[in-house]
Design a protein around this motif. Structure first.
Motif, PDB file in Angstrom:
ATOM      1  N   UNK A   1      -5.315   7.624  -4.632  1.00 45.61           N
ATOM      2  CA  UNK A   1      -5.741   6.643  -5.628  1.00 45.61           C
ATOM      3  C   UNK A   1      -6.665   5.573  -5.042  1.00 45.61           C
ATOM      4  N   UNK A   2      -6.617   5.403  -3.701  1.00 45.45           N
ATOM      5  CA  UNK A   2      -7.302   4.270  -3.074  1.00 45.45           C
ATOM      6  C   UNK A   2      -8.663   4.668  -2.502  1.00 45.45           C
ATOM      7  N   UNK A   3      -9.635   3.765  -2.565  1.00 44.08           N
ATOM      8  CA  UNK A   3     -10.947   4.075  -1.994  1.00 44.08           C
ATOM      9  C   UNK A   3     -11.033   3.763  -0.499  1.00 44.08           C
ATOM     10  N   UNK A   4      -9.904   3.471   0.150  1.00 41.43           N
ATOM     11  CA  UNK A   4      -9.912   3.142   1.585  1.00 41.43           C
ATOM     12  C   UNK A   4      -8.640   3.726   2.231  1.00 41.43           C
ATOM     13  N   UNK A   5      -8.690   3.950   3.581  1.00 37.90           N
ATOM     14  CA  UNK A   5      -7.477   4.410   4.275  1.00 37.90           C
ATOM     15  C   UNK A   5      -6.497   3.255   4.500  1.00 37.90           C
ATOM     16  N   UNK A   6      -5.281   3.589   4.869  1.00 35.64           N
ATOM     17  CA  UNK A   6      -4.249   2.568   5.103  1.00 35.64           C
ATOM     18  C   UNK A   6      -3.830   2.557   6.568  1.00 35.64           C
ATOM     19  N   UNK A   7      -3.844   1.373   7.173  1.00 37.67           N
ATOM     20  CA  UNK A   7      -3.161   1.260   8.464  1.00 37.67           C
ATOM     21  C   UNK A   7      -1.695   1.005   8.170  1.00 37.67           C
TER      22      UNK A   7
ATOM     23  N   UNK B   1      -2.501  -1.419  -6.643  1.00 38.69           N
ATOM     24  CA  UNK B   1      -3.132  -2.681  -7.062  1.00 38.69           C
ATOM     25  C   UNK B   1      -2.927  -3.766  -5.994  1.00 38.69           C
ATOM     26  N   UNK B   2      -1.716  -3.876  -5.480  1.00 37.48           N
ATOM     27  CA  UNK B   2      -1.428  -4.891  -4.454  1.00 37.48           C
ATOM     28  C   UNK B   2      -2.266  -4.643  -3.198  1.00 37.48           C
ATOM     29  N   UNK B   3      -2.366  -3.381  -2.783  1.00 37.85           N
ATOM     30  CA  UNK B   3      -3.142  -3.059  -1.579  1.00 37.85           C
ATOM     31  C   UNK B   3      -4.619  -3.378  -1.803  1.00 37.85           C
ATOM     32  N   UNK B   4      -5.107  -3.139  -3.008  1.00 33.74           N
ATOM     33  CA  UNK B   4      -6.506  -3.455  -3.321  1.00 33.74           C
ATOM     34  C   UNK B   4      -6.770  -4.954  -3.302  1.00 33.74           C
ATOM     35  N   UNK B   5      -5.719  -5.725  -3.573  1.00 32.68           N
ATOM     36  CA  UNK B   5      -5.851  -7.191  -3.506  1.00 32.68           C
ATOM     37  C   UNK B   5      -5.720  -7.716  -2.073  1.00 32.68           C
ATOM     38  N   UNK B   6      -5.532  -6.812  -1.097  1.00 33.55           N
ATOM     39  CA  UNK B   6      -5.416  -7.239   0.300  1.00 33.55           C
ATOM     40  C   UNK B   6      -4.005  -7.608   0.703  1.00 33.55           C
ATOM     41  N   UNK B   7      -3.022  -7.189  -0.104  1.00 33.09           N
ATOM     42  CA  UNK B   7      -1.633  -7.505   0.231  1.00 33.09           C
ATOM     43  C   UNK B   7      -0.989  -6.366   1.035  1.00 33.09           C
TER      44      UNK B   7
ATOM     45  N   UNK C   1       6.959  -9.687   2.085  1.00 30.31           N
ATOM     46  CA  UNK C   1       5.950  -8.796   1.497  1.00 30.31           C
ATOM     47  C   UNK C   1       6.270  -8.631   0.010  1.00 30.31           C
ATOM     48  N   UNK C   2       5.244  -8.370  -0.814  1.00 34.13           N
ATOM     49  CA  UNK C   2       5.512  -8.312  -2.248  1.00 34.13           C
ATOM     50  C   UNK C   2       6.238  -7.053  -2.697  1.00 34.13           C
ATOM     51  N   UNK C   3       6.092  -5.934  -1.963  1.00 32.51           N
ATOM     52  CA  UNK C   3       6.638  -4.689  -2.505  1.00 32.51           C
ATOM     53  C   UNK C   3       7.003  -3.667  -1.426  1.00 32.51           C
ATOM     54  N   UNK C   4       8.113  -2.980  -1.689  1.00 33.72           N
ATOM     55  CA  UNK C   4       8.485  -1.787  -0.907  1.00 33.72           C
ATOM     56  C   UNK C   4       8.375  -0.608  -1.878  1.00 33.72           C
ATOM     57  N   UNK C   5       7.469   0.311  -1.584  1.00 34.56           N
ATOM     58  CA  UNK C   5       7.312   1.489  -2.440  1.00 34.56           C
ATOM     59  C   UNK C   5       8.432   2.465  -2.096  1.00 34.56           C
TER      60      UNK C   5
END
Ligand code: TXA
Ligand code: MG
Length: 338
Positions: free
Chosen positions: A137-143, A24-30, A169-173
């Motif tokens: 889960x994500x519709x885009x790749x991650x840098x 969710x955070x990554x989808x929000x651009x975080x 940063x908001x989160x460490x997975x």
């Protein structure tokens, strides 16, 4: 010298294994720090220019240093490249998911900020199950560059990431400790399709040659030949000197209580035990790689005058470890003043 944290804002950094929240955070651009089998990465949506720029700001990384795009599999690379050379496809099939990054000809679909507009784009399929599930889960790749401030020691635990980015940063997975321990082998391809190693890793030149028949090593350290492979990378705050085992003497004028020691498989007799780290009691190079950054973080945190590090056998994975230690020692001098 403390890390420069002036750029940090004051958010609460959550350390959690909640993949849905990370998505969710990554989808929000975080930005979210993610576990991989090599080191922790600082991840953002690769298609979002603003989010990618934020990585460079938070990491204090120069824009000329391109990022690796992380995907679930070879098919997820295809929308972003002109073609995949045969040797690249063979290496991906042989070693992915795993600690190998391939440089492919980009097609301009991903924003220029990812690779500073260079023709090559770096891709990697990480093997960590948590990050694999996140990418699914994500519709885009991650840098995701390593989750450390530019040129400092890379992180292999959530605590290492926190040391650099707490409040920024908001989160460490949380995916636990990284099993491989040093960054992926980076491989490009010359005009004849022959693989060229730009960064050494645990997948060695011999393993690559066994798949492709031929392999070249890029030994340039300039930013132009191999962006990001700067001689002063991976450096602890404490000065580090790299020596062969037989030359690991306490320098004249330095108190032995001020010397931390990084050994391959055996302690030094003349230095207190708690000032030393052993990378692998069994002299296993894979185990040494897994323990390298954790040991460097701990010795650095002791705040002594010097880290005396042992050069490892220069074969196989030992070459990649020596490469990191060499860069960690670059430009350092030993201050012998009390
Ligand atoms: O194991 C890894 O590769 C980790 C994990 C998080 O995946 N990532 C990592 O990223 O080490 P980073 O940004 O710290 O290092 C990436 C390296 C840099 O040396 C960079 O210059 C090189 O890969 N690289 C990336 N894109 C490139 C490109 N297009 N051409 C040449 N080198 C590239
Ligand atoms: Mg890095």
């Amino acid at each position: 010298m403390p890390l420069n944290k002036r750029h940090l804002c004051n958010m609460n950094t959550l350390v959690s294994s909640d993949i849905v929240m990370a998505a969710r955070l990554l989808q929000q651009g975080q930005l979210v720090a993610i576990p991989t089998e090599t080191v922790y990465g600082l991840a953002a949506n690769a298609t979002d220019t603003r989010a990618v720029k934020e990585i460079f700001r938070v990491k204090q990384r120069p824009a000329y240093n391109p990022l690796i795009v992380h995907v679930t599999g070879i098919d997820a690379m295809r929308p972003y490249v002109r073609y995949i050379p045969d040797a690249a496809e063979a290496l991906i099939k042989a070693f992915s998911p795993g600690p190998i990054t391939v440089l492919l000809p980009g097609n301009g679909v991903l924003p220029d900020v990812v690779n500073n507009g260079m023709p090559a784009l770096a891709f990697r399929i990480p093997a960590h199950p948590v990050t694999h599930a996140l990418l699914e889960m994500l519709p885009f790749p991650l840098v995701a560059p390593s989750a450390n401030i530019f040129t400092t020691v890379s992180p292999t635990t959530p605590e290492h990431v926190k040391k650099n980015f707490d409040g920024a940063i908001p989160m460490i997975l949380d995916g636990g400790d990284c099993g491989v321990g040093i960054e992926s082998t980076v491989v490009g391809f010359n005009d004849n399709g022959i693989p060229v190693i730009y960064r050494k890793g645990t997948i060695t030149a011999d393993q690559i040659a066994a798949i492709t028949g031929e392999v070249l090593e890029n030994n340039h350290t300039t930013t132009l030949a191999a962006p990001g492979m700067l001689p002063n990378h991976y450096a602890p705050v404490t000065s580090l000197v790299l020596k062969n085992r037989s030359e690991m003497n306490i320098p004249e004028g330095v108190d032995v209580k001020q010397v931390a020691v990084l050994c391959f498989s055996k302690l030094l007799d003349n230095v207190p035990q708690h000032q030393q780290e052993i990378l692998s009691p069994d002299a296993s190079l894979a185990e040494a790689a897994r323990n390298l950054y954790k040991a460097l973080h701990r010795l650095d945190e002791m705040g002594l005058k010097l880290i005396l590090a042992e050069r490892l056998p220069d074969t196989g994975i030992g070459k990649a470890i020596n490469d990191r230690l060499q860069r960690a020692s670059a430009g350092r001098h030993i201050d012998t003043q009390p």
